[in-house]
Design an enzyme around this catalytic site. Structure first.
Site, mmCIF file in Angstrom:
data_model
loop_
_atom_site.group_PDB
_atom_site.id
_atom_site.type_symbol
_atom_site.label_atom_id
_atom_site.label_comp_id
_atom_site.label_asym_id
_atom_site.label_seq_id
_atom_site.Cartn_x
_atom_site.Cartn_y
_atom_site.Cartn_z
ATOM 1 N N ASP A 1 9.268 2.545 1.517
ATOM 2 C CA ASP A 1 8.349 3.162 1.881
ATOM 3 C C ASP A 1 8.213 3.187 3.522
ATOM 4 O O ASP A 1 7.583 1.985 4.115
ATOM 5 C CB ASP A 1 6.919 2.943 1.252
ATOM 6 C CG ASP A 1 5.783 3.780 1.664
ATOM 7 O OD1 ASP A 1 5.910 4.342 2.669
ATOM 8 O OD2 ASP A 1 4.720 3.740 0.931
ATOM 9 N N LYS B 1 2.954 10.687 8.104
ATOM 10 C CA LYS B 1 2.335 10.057 9.217
ATOM 11 C C LYS B 1 2.741 10.585 10.636
ATOM 12 O O LYS B 1 2.533 11.701 10.813
ATOM 13 C CB LYS B 1 2.099 8.666 9.229
ATOM 14 C CG LYS B 1 1.219 8.006 8.442
ATOM 15 C CD LYS B 1 0.871 6.430 8.630
ATOM 16 C CE LYS B 1 -0.107 5.792 7.609
ATOM 17 N NZ LYS B 1 -1.224 6.013 7.742
ATOM 18 N N PHE C 1 0.751 -1.246 -0.204
ATOM 19 C CA PHE C 1 -0.077 0.037 -0.236
ATOM 20 C C PHE C 1 0.848 1.192 0.068
ATOM 21 O O PHE C 1 1.698 1.530 0.807
ATOM 22 C CB PHE C 1 -0.897 0.037 1.214
ATOM 23 C CG PHE C 1 -1.955 1.203 1.228
ATOM 24 C CD1 PHE C 1 -3.162 1.060 0.459
ATOM 25 C CD2 PHE C 1 -1.260 2.469 1.595
ATOM 26 C CE1 PHE C 1 -3.939 2.110 0.431
ATOM 27 C CE2 PHE C 1 -2.440 3.397 1.819
ATOM 28 C CZ PHE C 1 -3.813 3.389 1.004
#
Ligand SMILES: Cc1ncc(COP(=O)(O)O)c(C=O)c1O
Length: 395
Positions: free
Chosen positions: A218, A247, A132
């Site tokens: 990532d 985040k 993702f």
């Protein structure tokens, strides 16, 4: 709360499946809903609120900066951005010493993909099954889940190849002299908390070096101490060429960041990329404060210790409950796979009723991402509630 649910359905795009709760305030790991009921937050805004809610230091720093300068265009020099980049250079792995700032995880991935294509002049990206990387068209091109991809497929980057995660021989076949980059999460988050093997990551790094492809790690979800190291790739001793962050970096203030080795980042020339809000003074001060507080409070080490304690407790639950298939993860990024989606859903709803916010991902994996300030007593409380809820769904 019913009125909010109704207005949400009337006025908002219905893109999320939501739990029936509205929170009005938080403090550390605690949240209170509109009715005044208290919850323990084991989601942390999906790995965002590393310092917990309403952190006094973050609040002070933001309010000070808001009184000075919230936004400034990237057409001038920004002091806070330079300070943040220098600070990141100190903690990011190896030679990752140059940064581009944006506003989200997906944007940090967009920049990473563009940079790898520009730097290598190559045409192909290799990504992982169950990955993702975000919802924008470029990031979605490298995201695996078929139901997320299918409606938009014809507009994607034309040359992305998916290989099974942790399968080095597939990587050996896929990575060639036309591959710009291999992109992966060292621990797949949305894909169900799947941890890369040592052999796979090391092998992938060697393969990329040998064939001139860049390795993009990532770390949007795994970064900033979550897994018990500043960045998860340190667990394997593998240094990426490009890293993506977002985040927890801003502790709740939106900020994305793409870091690279200087000679890679220097392939970006004026005009190649940009973001109006990227690295504005407010977001940079948030990130500087998050880094400073993580360091000052020893939260990376704490995530490692608490994570070990949490993992052991979840393993014990597994021993007692036949519906638990597997427990996996690192630090405070843990997943517990159950043997059915219906059970996972019932546990999440039951936990909410009992005052615990948890999340389910990949259908049947309960995912735990508490703020890094979580204490053993909070973990004990959740684990004992899970014990009761699992007994109920098994019964
Ligand atoms: C590993 C990873 N990359 C990218 C993203 C996308 O981040 P954002 O939702 O901020 O665009 C996410 C979000 O969950 C993620 O977990």
């Amino acid at each position: 709360m019913e009125e909010i649910f109704r207005l949400d359905r009337e006025y908002l795009a219905q893109t999320y499946r939501k739990l029936p709760v509205v929170f009005s305030r938080g403090k550390g790991i605690f949240l209170w809903d509109l009715g005044g009921k208290r919850y323990l937050d084991f989601v942390a805004g999906v790995a965002v609120s590393a310092l917990g809610h309403a952190d006094p230091e973050l609040r002070k720093a933001l309010s000070r900066q808001a009184g000075r300068l919230i936004h400034m265009t990237n057409l001038v020099y920004i002091k806070e951005q330079v300070e943040l980049a220098r600070e990141l250079a100190r903690i990011t792995p190896g030679r990752i010493n140059k940064f581009f700032f944006s506003n989200s995880g997906a944007e940090s991935v967009e920049a990473a993909l563009k940079l790898s294509i520009k730097h290598t002049g190559r045409k192909k990206i290799v990504a992982m099954e169950h990955s993702f990387h975000g919802r924008t068209l470029g990031a979605l091109s490298a995201t695996w889940k078929p139901s997320y991809r299918e409606p938009f497929q014809s507009f994607f980057l034309s040359n992305v190849q998916f290989i099974p995660f942790n399968d080095l021989s597939s990587a050996e076949r896929a990575v060639d002299e036309d591959t710009a980059a291999v992109i992966l999460e060292p621990i797949q988050g949305e894909g169900g908390v799947r941890v890369a093997s040592q052999e796979f990551l090391k092998g992938l790094k060697e393969l990329c070096e040998e064939r001139g492809a860049l390795l993009i790690m990532d770390e949007v979800q795994t970064g900033m101490g979550r897994t018990g190291k500043w960045f998860a790739c340190e667990h394997w001793g593998v240094e990426p060429d490009i890293i993506t962050l977002a985040k927890a970096l801003g502790g709740g203030v939106p900020i994305g960041c793409t870091g690279a080795r200087p000679e890679v980042m220097e392939s970006f020339q004026p005009g190649d990329h940009g973001a109006t809000f990227g690295g504005n003074p407010l977001a940079c001060v948030a990130a500087l404060t998050v880094i400073r507080e993580i360091r000052k409070r020893g939260l990376v080490k704490k995530a490692e210790r608490r994570g070990r304690y949490f993992m052991k407790a979840l393993e014990e639950l597994k021993g007692d409950h036949p519906s638990v298939r597997e427990v996996r993860g690192k630090g405070l990024m843990l997943g517990m796979e159950l043997d059915g989606e219906d059970k996972a859903e019932r546990v999440v709803m039951g936990a909410l009723e009992e005052g615990f916010l948890i999340n389910v991902t990949a259908g049947k994996v309960l995912r735990f991402l508490p703020p890094l300030v979580v204490e053993e007593a909070h973990i004990d409380a959740l684990v004992s509630t899970l014990d009761g809820l699992l007994r109920k769904v098994e019964g």
